[in-house]
Scaffold this active site. Structure first.
Site, PDB file in Angstrom:
ATOM      1  N   HIS A  44       0.827  -1.169   0.036  1.00  0.00           N
ATOM      2  CA  HIS A  44      -0.005   0.104   0.068  1.00  0.00           C
ATOM      3  C   HIS A  44       1.004   1.327  -0.066  1.00  0.00           C
ATOM      4  O   HIS A  44       1.834   1.089   0.621  1.00  0.00           O
ATOM      5  CB  HIS A  44      -0.745  -0.072   1.217  1.00  0.00           C
ATOM      6  CG  HIS A  44      -2.013   0.900   1.430  1.00  0.00           C
ATOM      7  ND1 HIS A  44      -1.604   2.247   1.664  1.00  0.00           N
ATOM      8  CD2 HIS A  44      -3.279   0.935   1.383  1.00  0.00           C
ATOM      9  CE1 HIS A  44      -2.975   2.956   1.603  1.00  0.00           C
ATOM     10  NE2 HIS A  44      -3.844   2.207   1.327  1.00  0.00           N
ATOM     11  N   GLN A  49      -4.397  -5.689   6.721  1.00  0.00           N
ATOM     12  CA  GLN A  49      -5.314  -6.525   6.156  1.00  0.00           C
ATOM     13  C   GLN A  49      -5.586  -7.832   6.846  1.00  0.00           C
ATOM     14  O   GLN A  49      -6.351  -8.819   6.444  1.00  0.00           O
ATOM     15  CB  GLN A  49      -5.108  -6.784   4.477  1.00  0.00           C
ATOM     16  CG  GLN A  49      -4.839  -5.649   3.728  1.00  0.00           C
ATOM     17  CD  GLN A  49      -6.512  -5.087   3.550  1.00  0.00           C
ATOM     18  OE1 GLN A  49      -7.462  -5.703   3.718  1.00  0.00           O
ATOM     19  NE2 GLN A  49      -6.639  -3.754   3.578  1.00  0.00           N
ATOM     20  N   ASP A  86       3.340  -4.321   8.037  1.00  0.00           N
ATOM     21  CA  ASP A  86       1.840  -3.883   7.794  1.00  0.00           C
ATOM     22  C   ASP A  86       0.890  -5.008   7.914  1.00  0.00           C
ATOM     23  O   ASP A  86       0.655  -5.812   6.876  1.00  0.00           O
ATOM     24  CB  ASP A  86       1.993  -3.144   6.434  1.00  0.00           C
ATOM     25  CG  ASP A  86       0.572  -2.558   6.345  1.00  0.00           C
ATOM     26  OD1 ASP A  86      -0.404  -2.833   7.023  1.00  0.00           O
ATOM     27  OD2 ASP A  86       0.201  -1.995   5.064  1.00  0.00           O
ATOM     28  N   LYS A 110     -10.423  -1.511  10.252  1.00  0.00           N
ATOM     29  CA  LYS A 110     -10.340  -2.593   9.176  1.00  0.00           C
ATOM     30  C   LYS A 110     -10.544  -4.045   9.913  1.00  0.00           C
ATOM     31  O   LYS A 110     -10.544  -5.157   9.540  1.00  0.00           O
ATOM     32  CB  LYS A 110      -8.929  -2.948   8.572  1.00  0.00           C
ATOM     33  CG  LYS A 110      -8.674  -1.756   7.360  1.00  0.00           C
ATOM     34  CD  LYS A 110      -7.433  -2.001   6.579  1.00  0.00           C
ATOM     35  CE  LYS A 110      -7.080  -0.679   5.959  1.00  0.00           C
ATOM     36  NZ  LYS A 110      -8.101  -0.428   4.868  1.00  0.00           N
ATOM     37  N   CYS A 128      -4.581   2.270  -3.704  1.00  0.00           N
ATOM     38  CA  CYS A 128      -3.595   2.668  -3.286  1.00  0.00           C
ATOM     39  C   CYS A 128      -2.195   1.730  -3.339  1.00  0.00           C
ATOM     40  O   CYS A 128      -1.471   1.667  -2.352  1.00  0.00           O
ATOM     41  CB  CYS A 128      -3.823   3.098  -1.563  1.00  0.00           C
ATOM     42  SG  CYS A 128      -4.871   4.348  -1.377  1.00  0.00           S
TER      43      CYS A 128
END
Length: 425
Positions: A142, A222, A219, A245, A383
């Site tokens: 991202h 997700q 990261d 999220k 993104c």
């Protein structure tokens, strides 16, 4: 007499993914859009909030709303307790150990910026990143895990290197091995690509980078809703994720990692609550986590995020993962049968999203036609424009799944895409 804390509210009854009982916990889903029941398939962008989280937010705002750490009155003390209890809940949720500390931020983007900027902002004599050092960022990222590192490279004089995926969007261990060098200082990587659903072998990639002496950054935005890795069991120095999220509030997130890694970061928000002592000519910073949480924090957001973590644990991560993987497999199979439709990363079975492109029809047009049938999806570059350009695809349409989505909604999606492609053809 102390009022009941939002962190101790009774949870809802046992819930099964995809069940009517679980769906009833989400008011957002109880809507009709353009004459059709809402099929909300944009969960990779933002998930719906359950009643348990809303109740926790309301309880805090109506009973304990006050500033923390700064008051001797009861409400301030209650709010402080709620905030620190939320921190403890999330520390456990990510599988952290005693060597880890958890910092509240506004979300994954702020967390990653805090890391990237904090590693060079201390000046050439103190910064972790210096001229000639190398930063490796995966090509799946991202923009929030790419742009901060571009800036960090420019400001520090470091070199940015990209671990590029293959033509199918996969990352390979051998390619990282070829990039690692004695000058590698950072590896920044996603646990799950938000544009394609690719689940890289991040455990092995992080291990290799750590063995090479690099700081490792993951990261996990997700993965937070169903596949949060156990931090104590992977070679990860710093991990970031967002509340919105994982069925939590917007505007709250977490940066969690080894205390030794967090101590390398130069604080970027200077002001109240992050100092131990202030003089006219300088200041001494507070200990972690306060030194990285300058200003009035989003206490309600932290309380809501902890409630979201408890909700996920109650439903069961394994149960959610199996459910969303099955929905994704169903969607891949159905979309692949539509003439002119190409599914991205069809091999990525450990994903909760599916992205696709159509030979005829722009994703924005497809998304608009799906919306006319009450189906919410995401369209564009997600993104992740460098990745989409690398794959030669341009924008795509993305459907993403959560615990409350159903097989019937997937069938509606496939039928609506087939109709849209036919109309646009």
């Amino acid at each position: 007499m102390r009022l009941e804390s939002p962190t101790t509210l009774a949870p809802p009854p046992t819930l099964a993914p995809g069940s009517a009982t679980l769906r009833a916990q989400f008011p957002l889903l109880q809507q009709v859009i353009h004459g059709a029941p809402l099929a909300y398939l944009d969960n990779a962008a933002t998930t719906a909030m359950p009643l348990e989280v809303m109740d926790a937010l309301q309880a805090f705002e109506t009973r304990h709303r006050a500033n923390i750490h700064r008051g001797v009155h009861s409400l301030s003390q209650y709010a402080t307790d709620d905030y620190e209890a939320a921190r403890a809940t999330l520390h456990q949720f990510v599988g952290a150990s005693a060597e880890h500390e958890l910092v509240f931020t506004s979300g994954t983007t702020e967390s990653l910026n805090l890391v990237a900027q904090g590693l060079w902002a201390g000046g050439p004599d103190q910064a972790w990143l210096r001229a000639g050092d190398e930063i490796i960022v995966s090509g799946l990222e991202h923009h929030a895990n790419l742009l901060p590192w571009q800036q960090a490279a420019r400001q520090s004089g470091a070199v940015l290197r990209i671990l590029r995926p293959d033509a199918q969007g996969r990352l390979h261990v051998a390619d990282l091995q070829a990039l690692l060098s004695p000058r590698t200082r950072v590896l920044a990587l996603t646990a799950s690509a938000n544009a394609t659903g690719e689940r890289p072998p991040f455990e092995e990639l992080l291990r290799m980078a750590a063995q090479a002496g690099a700081l490792t950054v993951l990261d996990a935005a997700q993965a937070a809703a169903y596949a949060m890795p156990a931090l104590a069991h992977i070679d990860c120095d710093l991990l970031a994720f967002s509340g919105h999220k994982m069925h939590g509030p917007m505007g709250i997130g977490v940066l969690v990692g080894r205390r030794s890694a967090l101590e390398r970061l130069e604080p970027l928000r200077l002001g109240g609550d992050m100092v131990a002592q202030v003089r006219w000519d300088g200041a001494d910073y507070a200990e972690l986590p306060a030194r990285l949480e300058g200003g009035t924090p989003n206490v309600a957001g932290a309380v809501g995020l902890a409630a979201a973590a408890r909700f996920i644990e109650q439903v069961g991560r394994d149960a959610i993962a199996a459910h969303v993987h099955a929905l994704r497999a169903q969607a891949v199979q159905g979309l692949a049968r539509i003439p002119g439709v190409r599914v991205l990363a069809a091999h990525a079975t450990q994903s909760a999203l599916v992205s696709f492109v159509a030979e005829q029809g722009h994703p924005h047009d497809i998304g608009t036609l799906l919306d006319a049938r009450g189906i919410a999806v995401r369209t564009g570059h997600h993104c992740a424009q460098p990745l989409m350009d690398h794959l030669g695809l341009g924008p795509s349409t993305r459907a993403s799944f959560a615990a409350y989505n159903t097989s019937d909604e997937v069938e509606r999606l496939v039928a609506a895409v087939a109709h849209a492609v036919e109309v646009l053809r």
